[in-house]
Design a protein around this motif. Structure first.
Motif, PDB file in Angstrom:
ATOM      1  N   MET A  42      39.235  37.254  38.422  1.00  0.00           N
ATOM      2  CA  MET A  42      39.913  37.466  39.704  1.00  0.00           C
ATOM      3  C   MET A  42      40.908  38.616  39.604  1.00  0.00           C
ATOM      4  O   MET A  42      40.960  39.492  40.498  1.00  0.00           O
ATOM      5  CB  MET A  42      40.636  36.186  40.134  1.00  0.00           C
ATOM      6  N   VAL A  43      41.709  38.650  38.556  1.00  0.00           N
ATOM      7  CA  VAL A  43      42.717  39.708  38.416  1.00  0.00           C
ATOM      8  C   VAL A  43      42.055  41.073  38.321  1.00  0.00           C
ATOM      9  O   VAL A  43      42.474  42.044  38.987  1.00  0.00           O
ATOM     10  CB  VAL A  43      43.605  39.429  37.182  1.00  0.00           C
ATOM     11  N   GLN A  46      40.631  42.011  41.768  1.00  0.00           N
ATOM     12  CA  GLN A  46      41.693  42.355  42.717  1.00  0.00           C
ATOM     13  C   GLN A  46      42.292  43.722  42.395  1.00  0.00           C
ATOM     14  O   GLN A  46      42.496  44.558  43.288  1.00  0.00           O
ATOM     15  CB  GLN A  46      42.774  41.281  42.719  1.00  0.00           C
ATOM     16  N   ASN A  47      42.570  43.949  41.098  1.00  0.00           N
ATOM     17  CA  ASN A  47      43.184  45.222  40.724  1.00  0.00           C
ATOM     18  C   ASN A  47      42.251  46.397  41.020  1.00  0.00           C
ATOM     19  O   ASN A  47      42.694  47.447  41.523  1.00  0.00           O
ATOM     20  CB  ASN A  47      43.561  45.209  39.239  1.00  0.00           C
ATOM     21  N   GLN A  49      39.916  46.557  43.289  1.00  0.00           N
ATOM     22  CA  GLN A  49      39.835  46.759  44.737  1.00  0.00           C
ATOM     23  C   GLN A  49      41.102  47.409  45.277  1.00  0.00           C
ATOM     24  O   GLN A  49      41.045  48.349  46.084  1.00  0.00           O
ATOM     25  CB  GLN A  49      39.574  45.433  45.438  1.00  0.00           C
ATOM     26  N   VAL A  50      42.278  46.921  44.813  1.00  0.00           N
ATOM     27  CA  VAL A  50      43.548  47.449  45.331  1.00  0.00           C
ATOM     28  C   VAL A  50      43.726  48.906  44.937  1.00  0.00           C
ATOM     29  O   VAL A  50      44.103  49.755  45.768  1.00  0.00           O
ATOM     30  CB  VAL A  50      44.714  46.586  44.829  1.00  0.00           C
ATOM     31  N   CYS A  69      48.972  46.217  54.389  1.00  0.00           N
ATOM     32  CA  CYS A  69      49.743  45.972  53.153  1.00  0.00           C
ATOM     33  C   CYS A  69      50.037  47.254  52.393  1.00  0.00           C
ATOM     34  O   CYS A  69      50.400  47.212  51.212  1.00  0.00           O
ATOM     35  CB  CYS A  69      49.031  44.991  52.231  1.00  0.00           C
ATOM     36  N   MET A 133      51.317  43.436  46.610  1.00  0.00           N
ATOM     37  CA  MET A 133      50.365  42.487  46.008  1.00  0.00           C
ATOM     38  C   MET A 133      50.681  41.032  46.352  1.00  0.00           C
ATOM     39  O   MET A 133      50.156  40.116  45.728  1.00  0.00           O
ATOM     40  CB  MET A 133      50.378  42.648  44.484  1.00  0.00           C
ATOM     41  N   GLN A 136      47.598  38.770  46.956  1.00  0.00           N
ATOM     42  CA  GLN A 136      46.793  38.609  45.745  1.00  0.00           C
ATOM     43  C   GLN A 136      47.473  37.657  44.750  1.00  0.00           C
ATOM     44  O   GLN A 136      46.818  36.822  44.115  1.00  0.00           O
ATOM     45  CB  GLN A 136      46.551  39.971  45.087  1.00  0.00           C
ATOM     46  N   ASP A 139      46.944  34.179  45.869  1.00  0.00           N
ATOM     47  CA  ASP A 139      45.602  33.690  45.522  1.00  0.00           C
ATOM     48  C   ASP A 139      45.539  33.241  44.066  1.00  0.00           C
ATOM     49  O   ASP A 139      44.909  32.233  43.741  1.00  0.00           O
ATOM     50  CB  ASP A 139      44.570  34.789  45.776  1.00  0.00           C
ATOM     51  N   ARG A 140      46.189  33.985  43.187  1.00  0.00           N
ATOM     52  CA  ARG A 140      46.194  33.606  41.773  1.00  0.00           C
ATOM     53  C   ARG A 140      46.943  32.279  41.559  1.00  0.00           C
ATOM     54  O   ARG A 140      46.518  31.429  40.781  1.00  0.00           O
ATOM     55  CB  ARG A 140      46.846  34.699  40.935  1.00  0.00           C
TER      56      ARG A 140
END
Length: 450
Positions: A42-43, A46-47, A49-50, A69, A133, A136, A139-140
């Protein structure tokens, strides 16, 4: 050393608990591994994508209408009203103006994390893009919360599964132990009557041989037969008591307040014939008030009798045995000290081994002191032995004191310390304690050699 019944059942319980713990550990490990893998994936996702969105926004985004955001800072452009405090990072913008190379960094501020990219544009200007973030990170946190819930549910499932598996896995062992104890009890009970009959007939033959003045060799052989059958009877009694303790360790229904001082004097009185035959002096030194312990009177009588019998056997003629009872806090102490040959301090633990055989002619197989420790332990107490070669032996029983039974007044009474002497010697082969037992023979099989 053969493990006692309590140790055997404790091993069964430990096996069940071990299976439960191992099952729980495996489930915990699985949940942790799965959670770690999920969190890492997941991390990383997310990273990636961001940063991809942040780079695109920094290159082509409109500072007046940035993506969700994201905030874009450029010279001459007024920041949006909802822009976070502390931005832009002017040091990065100055660095990019000079090097014309993009700069990326992570900034922690206001309980959240911001990803910051500063880069030059094709028109020559410098833009700084800032991404929050917050969502995100939420979510974590939700992922770890879900994993924690799964862990709790998994541990509960592990406990139930472990208990079920543990019982099923050790059931054959538990059944084997139960059958073993049942066999010992049944065999001892069934053998006791014929052994008693053989012992009685041997006593009759020994008396007839003495009355008819048969040759000494015949009389000695019959005396040894009487002693051997007596020892066999006592071994059976020990096995019965040990099996009963294993079947019902607490035996709470049989527990009563037992007055230990009176019990000790009674045990000494029962041994008066043996004491007199060996010309010993036995002194009971008790306090002027009763000392009550909670327990099974017959088992405690057997324990005290074992200590006294052991002392009688190892004390030479005209020796002295002192039995002292006292109170220490909420503990009752019973000490038996003799003037026998003593033993090596290193051999203390061996004295309490089942069927231990010592060196020399005095070594006998038996349960005596091992059963004594088992009885005392079942009553919440301890037994310790001290001794040195040529300086006698000292055995100490410690039992928790209990209140006097209702209706019994703990009245003071004068301490009786008169030495116990037998009025006459016992005839060889006579019964002791109303059951098969050697009178003046080589001693009980359970008595530990010293």
């Amino acid at each position: 050393m053969k493990p006692s019944a309590s140790a055997e059942w404790a091993a069964v319980r430990r096996a069940r608990l071990r299976i439960t713990v191992i099952t729980g550990a495996i489930i915990t490990l699985l949940v942790t591994v799965v959670g770690g893998v999920a969190h890492t994936v997941m991390v990383d996702a997310q990273n990636d994508q961001v940063w991809r969105e942040l780079r695109y926004g920094a290159m082509f985004g409109d500072p007046a209408k940035p993506p969700v955001c994201t905030w874009l800072y450029a010279p001459g452009v007024e920041p949006l009203p909802n822009a976070p405090l502390g931005f832009p990072v002017r040091a990065d913008m100055e660095e990019v103006r000079g090097t014309r190379e993009a700069v990326e960094r992570t900034v922690e501020r206001d309980h959240t994390v911001y990803l910051v990219r500063t880069q030059p544009r094709a028109d020559g200007g410098v833009v700084q893009a800032v991404f929050d973030m917050r969502f995100q990170l939420a979510d974590r946190s939700h992922l770890w919360f879900a994993l924690a819930v799964a862990e709790v549910v998994g541990l509960l499932a592990a406990a139930v599964t472990g208990m079920v598996l543990g019982r099923r896995a050790v059931a054959p062992l538990a059944e084997a132990l139960t059958r073993q104890h049942r066999f010992v009890t049944d065999a001892s009970h069934e053998l006791r009557t014929p052994v008693t009959q053989v012992h009685t007939r041997a006593q009759v033959l020994a008396r007839q041989a003495a009355d008819q003045d048969l040759p000494g060799a015949h009389r000695d052989t019959l005396a040894r037969l009487v002693a051997s059958t007596g020892r066999l009877g006592e071994v059976l009694d020990d096995l019965l008591l040990s099996a009963s303790l294993a079947a019902g360790p607490a035996r709470r229904s049989e527990h009563r307040p037992v007055e230990l001082v009176a019990l000790a004097r009674s045990v000494v009185a029962e041994e008066a014939d043996r004491v007199g035959a060996r010309r010993l002096t036995v002194v009971v030194d008790g306090p002027p008030h009763p000392l009550f312990v909670d327990g099974v009177e017959s088992a405690l009588r057997r324990a005290v009798g074992e200590l006294l019998s052991n002392a009688i056997r190892h004390t030479p003629a005209e020796g002295r045995i002192a039995m002292t009872l006292s109170r220490s806090g909420r503990t009752v102490l019973l000490v038996v000290a003799d003037t026998g040959p003593g033993f090596e301090p290193a051999a203390v633990e061996q004295l309490f081994r089942r069927f231990h055989r010592g060196s020399g002619d005095d070594g006998r197989y038996g349960l005596g002191l091992a059963l004594l420790r088992e009885v005392v332990t079942r009553h919440g107490g301890t037994v310790a032995a001290e001794g040195r070669p040529g300086q006698g032996a000292r055995f100490t029983i410690r039992l928790p004191e209990c209140a006097a039974p209702p209706g019994v007044l703990a009245e003071a009474r004068p301490a009786e310390t008169r030495p116990v002497m037998a009025p006459r010697a016992r005839r060889p082969g006579g019964p002791r304690h109303g059951r098969p037992g050697p009178a003046d023979g080589p001693g009980r099989p359970g008595e530990s050699p010293r």
